[in-house]
Design an enzyme around this catalytic site. Structure first.
Site, mmCIF file in Angstrom:
data_model
loop_
_atom_site.group_PDB
_atom_site.id
_atom_site.type_symbol
_atom_site.label_atom_id
_atom_site.label_comp_id
_atom_site.label_asym_id
_atom_site.label_seq_id
_atom_site.Cartn_x
_atom_site.Cartn_y
_atom_site.Cartn_z
ATOM 1 C CB CYS A 75 10.501 -24.325 -7.519
ATOM 2 S SG CYS A 75 8.718 -24.309 -7.725
ATOM 3 N NE ARG A 118 9.972 -23.703 -21.373
ATOM 4 C CZ ARG A 118 10.096 -22.393 -21.294
ATOM 5 N NH1 ARG A 118 9.016 -21.656 -21.166
ATOM 6 N NH2 ARG A 118 11.293 -21.827 -21.316
HETATM 7 C C1 LIG Z 1 6.074 -27.782 -16.557
HETATM 8 C C2 LIG Z 1 7.426 -27.456 -15.957
HETATM 9 C C3 LIG Z 1 7.786 -27.991 -14.726
HETATM 10 C C4 LIG Z 1 9.039 -27.717 -14.171
HETATM 11 N N1 LIG Z 1 9.392 -28.310 -12.987
HETATM 12 C C5 LIG Z 1 10.647 -28.141 -12.502
HETATM 13 C C6 LIG Z 1 11.081 -28.859 -11.357
HETATM 14 O O1 LIG Z 1 10.341 -29.663 -10.765
HETATM 15 N N2 LIG Z 1 12.348 -28.623 -10.911
HETATM 16 C C7 LIG Z 1 13.202 -27.748 -11.547
HETATM 17 O O2 LIG Z 1 14.343 -27.576 -11.114
HETATM 18 N N3 LIG Z 1 12.815 -27.091 -12.642
HETATM 19 C C8 LIG Z 1 11.570 -27.275 -13.143
HETATM 20 N N4 LIG Z 1 11.204 -26.642 -14.290
HETATM 21 C C9 LIG Z 1 12.191 -25.793 -15.009
HETATM 22 C C10 LIG Z 1 12.922 -26.602 -16.075
HETATM 23 O O3 LIG Z 1 13.704 -27.642 -15.524
HETATM 24 C C11 LIG Z 1 13.834 -25.703 -16.936
HETATM 25 O O4 LIG Z 1 14.909 -25.240 -16.176
HETATM 26 C C12 LIG Z 1 13.084 -24.519 -17.533
HETATM 27 O O5 LIG Z 1 11.840 -24.913 -18.083
HETATM 28 C C13 LIG Z 1 13.902 -23.819 -18.640
HETATM 29 O O6 LIG Z 1 14.277 -24.724 -19.619
HETATM 30 P P1 LIG Z 1 13.457 -24.924 -21.016
HETATM 31 O O7 LIG Z 1 13.367 -23.577 -21.681
HETATM 32 O O8 LIG Z 1 14.319 -25.914 -21.759
HETATM 33 O O9 LIG Z 1 12.102 -25.418 -20.659
HETATM 34 C C14 LIG Z 1 9.950 -26.872 -14.840
HETATM 35 C C15 LIG Z 1 9.572 -26.322 -16.079
HETATM 36 C C16 LIG Z 1 8.337 -26.613 -16.644
HETATM 37 C C17 LIG Z 1 7.980 -26.009 -17.985
#
Ligand SMILES: Cc1cc2nc3c(=O)[nH]c(=O)nc-3n(C[C@H](O)[C@H](O)[C@H](O)COP(=O)(O)O)c2cc1C
Length: 360
Positions: A101, A225
């Site tokens: 984060c 996402r």
């Molecule tokens: C709205 C949102 C909230 C997220 N909250 C967390 C979280 O609480 N803990 C975490 O490790 N990653 C969090 N992430 C990151 C995602 O787990 C992920 O690693 C990141 O979005 C990249 O993957 P994606 O392109 O498939 O979204 C968050 C991402 C988004 C978009």
């Protein structure tokens, strides 16, 4: 595949997403199939140790979600170990540590991705936790804190030595936040170097992306996402992996998903018999208003806000998605929200799947 002693039926995982991957959403994704593991939203170790109600709610899960991983954040080894014991006591299958984060509110407390700036300390957090619990301790990190210091390969090895049972790498740095693209080459290098399972995360929007990323040598892929846009993405990836045509999702099914989400959220609040548990004591209770009425109003508002948050992603790729988004954002009551959903997804003309669904 296995993480420690926990068997995953599929290598495709719902990524943790604060505010989004609540128990209702996770259950609905699970029901579509193809999902090997779900991870909760991140939960404060401090809040767990102090027994704060709202924190405990973020960690709630149901049996049908298993195996389930509860993600915690914090920077103090003793508190993280105590929080891991609480998570184990709650019956979770896995406890995951947030080292990704980038938000200043979290990072300034030496938690989240900030831990990547102090690898030895980060490893000591994992060691303390691994010594404290029997369930697998896993880590989710980014490529690094700064663009010019992508230290995930070194840190991943250090947390492996400290007792981590698996590692996930989101291939962006904290500096990047969500800009640019995830560095899957780096993810692949980490996967090659470690003996524990390594998962990759970043930019899987279509089920084919999930399949492509599996070829980078990872043990599994976390989808964030992409699963908010298309909750069927893991099931569709499983279809493709099994040599089947990927399932088609109709407009009606997309509408049903939203209705089910609303219903599960509402039931959650009704069943607990204490509508105020989710709000600061007294905060939503104007003087002189009947408690039941206020409970219902507070709950409805909470549900509307949750659906708004989901729709900001769920509407992407839909014909007229921006129209849906703006209408949902203007909904003032549950009745109005339901009308909008009915009109958009269930109008007779849509029954023939006339509206194109990019995600299906
Ligand atoms: C709205 C949102 C909230 C997220 N909250 C967390 C979280 O609480 N803990 C975490 O490790 N990653 C969090 N992430 C990151 C995602 O787990 C992920 O690693 C990141 O979005 C990249 O993957 P994606 O392109 O498939 O979204 C968050 C991402 C988004 C978009």
């Amino acid at each position: 595949m296995k993480i420690g002693n926990v068997t995953l039926q599929s290598p495709y995982v719902v990524a943790p997403m604060a505010g989004m991957t609540d128990t209702a959403f996770r259950r609905l994704v699970r029901r579509q199939g193809g999902c090997g593991l779900v991870v909760t939203e991140m939960v404060s170790s401090e809040g767990l140790v102090r027994g704060i109600g709202r924190t405990l709610e973020y960690a709630e899960y149901t049996e049908e979600e298993r195996p389930v991983s509860i993600q915690i954040f914090g920077g103090d080894p003793a508190k993280m170990a105590a929080a891991a014991q609480i998570v184990e006591g709650m019956g979770a299958d896995i406890v995951d540590v947030n080292m990704g984060c980038p938000v200043p509110k979290i990072a300034k407390h030496n938690a989240g991705c900030s831990l990547m700036r102090e690898p030895a300390h980060a490893a000591s957090v994992i060691k303390a936790m691994s010594n404290a619990v029997r369930i697998p301790v896993t880590v989710k990190m980014r490529a690094g804190w700064k663009d010019d210091d992508r230290n995930a390969p070194e840190l991943a090895r250090m947390v492996e030595d400290a007792g981590a049972a698996a590692v996930t790498i989101h291939g962006r740095t904290a500096e990047q936040s969500y800009r640019g693209v995830a560095d899957w080459e780096l993810v692949s290098r980490v996967a090659e170097a470690l003996t524990i399972p390594v998962f990759g995360s970043g930019d899987c929007i279509e089920p084919e992306d999930v399949i492509d990323r599996m070829a980078s040598g990872v043990s599994g892929v976390l989808v964030g996402r992409g699963v908010l846009r298309n909750p069927w993405i893991l099931a569709q990836a499983a279809d493709i992996a099994a040599g089947r045509a990927r399932r088609q999702v109709t407009v009606r099914e997309r509408g049903e998903f939203l209705c089910d989400y609303i219903e599960l959220l509402l039931n959650e609040r009704v069943n607990e018999g204490d509508g105020f548990r989710h709000f600061a004591p007294g905060a939503d209770r104007p003087a002189g208003v009947a408690v039941e009425k206020t409970v219902a109003r507070g709950r409805d508002r909470w549900v509307i806000n949750k659906v708004r948050a989901l729709c900001s992603w769920y509407s992407k790729g839909l014909d007229d998605g921006s129209h849906l988004r703006s209408r949902v954002n203007s909904a003032q009551s549950l009745g109005e929200l339901q009308e909008i959903v009915d009109e958009f997804f269930f109008a007779a003309s849509h029954d023939t799947a006339a509206r194109a669904v990019a995600a299906g």
